[in-house]
Motif scaffolding. Structure first.
Motif, short mmCIF file in Angstrom:
data_model
loop_
_atom_site.label_atom_id
_atom_site.label_comp_id
_atom_site.label_asym_id
_atom_site.label_seq_id
_atom_site.Cartn_x
_atom_site.Cartn_y
_atom_site.Cartn_z
N LEU A 57 44.04 37.90 42.13
CA LEU A 57 43.79 36.47 42.30
C LEU A 57 44.88 35.61 41.66
O LEU A 57 44.78 34.39 41.65
N GLY A 58 45.91 36.26 41.10
CA GLY A 58 46.97 35.51 40.42
C GLY A 58 46.57 35.09 39.02
O GLY A 58 47.21 34.23 38.42
N GLY A 59 45.53 35.70 38.49
CA GLY A 59 45.03 35.34 37.16
C GLY A 59 45.37 36.37 36.11
O GLY A 59 46.21 37.24 36.32
N LYS A 60 44.68 36.26 34.98
CA LYS A 60 44.91 37.19 33.88
C LYS A 60 43.63 37.36 33.07
O LYS A 60 42.73 36.53 33.11
N VAL A 61 43.59 38.47 32.35
CA VAL A 61 42.48 38.76 31.43
C VAL A 61 43.08 38.95 30.05
O VAL A 61 44.07 39.66 29.89
N GLU A 62 42.48 38.30 29.07
CA GLU A 62 42.89 38.46 27.68
C GLU A 62 41.70 39.02 26.91
O GLU A 62 40.57 38.58 27.13
N MET A 63 41.96 39.97 26.02
CA MET A 63 40.90 40.58 25.23
C MET A 63 41.30 40.55 23.77
O MET A 63 42.38 40.99 23.41
N ASP A 64 40.41 40.02 22.95
CA ASP A 64 40.57 40.02 21.50
C ASP A 64 39.37 40.74 20.93
O ASP A 64 38.24 40.43 21.28
N SER A 65 39.63 41.71 20.06
CA SER A 65 38.52 42.47 19.52
C SER A 65 38.77 42.82 18.06
O SER A 65 39.92 43.06 17.65
N SER A 66 37.71 42.83 17.28
CA SER A 66 37.75 43.22 15.88
C SER A 66 36.38 43.80 15.55
O SER A 66 35.47 43.75 16.37
N PRO A 67 36.21 44.33 14.35
CA PRO A 67 34.89 44.84 13.97
C PRO A 67 33.79 43.77 13.96
O PRO A 67 32.62 44.07 13.86
N ARG A 68 34.17 42.49 14.08
CA ARG A 68 33.19 41.40 14.10
C ARG A 68 32.83 40.96 15.51
O ARG A 68 32.03 40.04 15.69
N GLY A 69 33.44 41.58 16.55
CA GLY A 69 33.07 41.22 17.91
C GLY A 69 34.26 41.20 18.86
O GLY A 69 35.39 41.43 18.47
N THR A 70 33.96 40.91 20.11
CA THR A 70 34.96 40.92 21.17
C THR A 70 34.86 39.64 21.97
O THR A 70 33.76 39.15 22.25
N THR A 71 36.02 39.11 22.35
CA THR A 71 36.09 37.98 23.25
C THR A 71 36.96 38.37 24.44
O THR A 71 38.06 38.89 24.26
N ILE A 72 36.44 38.17 25.64
CA ILE A 72 37.20 38.43 26.86
C ILE A 72 37.31 37.12 27.62
O ILE A 72 36.32 36.42 27.84
N ARG A 73 38.57 36.75 27.96
CA ARG A 73 38.88 35.53 28.67
C ARG A 73 39.51 35.88 30.01
O ARG A 73 40.53 36.55 30.06
N ALA A 74 38.93 35.40 31.08
CA ALA A 74 39.46 35.62 32.43
C ALA A 74 39.85 34.25 32.99
O ALA A 74 39.01 33.36 33.06
N THR A 75 41.13 34.11 33.36
CA THR A 75 41.63 32.83 33.87
C THR A 75 42.24 33.03 35.24
O THR A 75 43.03 33.94 35.45
N VAL A 76 41.85 32.17 36.17
CA VAL A 76 42.46 32.17 37.50
C VAL A 76 43.00 30.76 37.76
O VAL A 76 42.44 29.78 37.30
N PRO A 77 44.11 30.68 38.52
CA PRO A 77 44.62 29.35 38.87
C PRO A 77 43.60 28.61 39.72
O PRO A 77 42.78 29.23 40.40
N GLN A 78 43.66 27.29 39.70
CA GLN A 78 42.71 26.52 40.50
C GLN A 78 42.89 26.78 41.99
O GLN A 78 41.95 26.68 42.76
N THR A 79 44.08 27.13 42.40
CA THR A 79 44.35 27.54 43.77
C THR A 79 44.83 28.97 43.72
O THR A 79 46.01 29.22 43.43
N PRO A 80 43.94 29.96 43.91
CA PRO A 80 44.34 31.37 43.78
C PRO A 80 45.47 31.74 44.74
O PRO A 80 45.53 31.24 45.85
N LYS A 81 46.34 32.63 44.27
CA LYS A 81 47.39 33.17 45.12
C LYS A 81 46.76 34.10 46.12
O LYS A 81 45.75 34.74 45.85
N THR A 82 47.33 34.20 47.29
CA THR A 82 46.85 35.11 48.31
C THR A 82 47.44 36.49 48.03
O THR A 82 48.65 36.63 47.93
N SER A 83 46.59 37.49 47.87
CA SER A 83 47.08 38.85 47.61
C SER A 83 47.65 39.43 48.89
O SER A 83 47.32 39.00 49.99
N ALA A 84 48.51 40.41 48.73
CA ALA A 84 49.10 41.10 49.89
C ALA A 84 48.00 41.72 50.74
O ALA A 84 48.06 41.70 51.96
N ARG A 85 46.97 42.27 50.08
CA ARG A 85 45.88 42.90 50.80
C ARG A 85 45.11 41.87 51.64
O ARG A 85 44.80 42.11 52.79
#
Length: 89
Positions: A57-85
């Motif tokens: 989708l032209g986006g990214k996933v960021e993951m931050d984790s420690s013994p106190r927990g995990t945060t996962i951030r998924a970001t996509v552009p407001q106008t997604p890129k068209t994949s080759a598929r």
């Protein structure tokens, strides 16, 4: 949310959805025991699948984790890129 409950040991999770100039971001954070460093460096099927879907989708996933927990951030552009598929379908 099932995976938060199944894998983190956290009783709760925070879910936030935001829109800014970078795009649309979904953030999920828990207060569990975190994802081990070796699993973040060499993710399993679930984490790798999330990264691949976001990349299509032209986006990214960021993951931050420690013994106190995990945060996962998924970001996509407001106008997604068209994949080759998708373009060849």
């Amino acid at each position: 949310m099932t995976n938060v409950h199944r894998h983190s040991g956290s009783q709760t999770a925070r879910v936030a959805l935001g829109v800014n100039l970078d795009g649309v971001t979904l953030e999920i954070a828990d207060q569990g025991h975190g994802i081990p460093v070796d699993k973040l460096a060499k993710p399993g099927v679930g984490l790798q699948g999330m990264r691949e879907r976001m990349r299509e989708l032209g986006g990214k996933v960021e993951m931050d984790s420690s013994p106190r927990g995990t945060t996962i951030r998924a970001t996509v552009p407001q106008t997604p890129k068209t994949s080759a598929r998708a373009a060849s379908a």
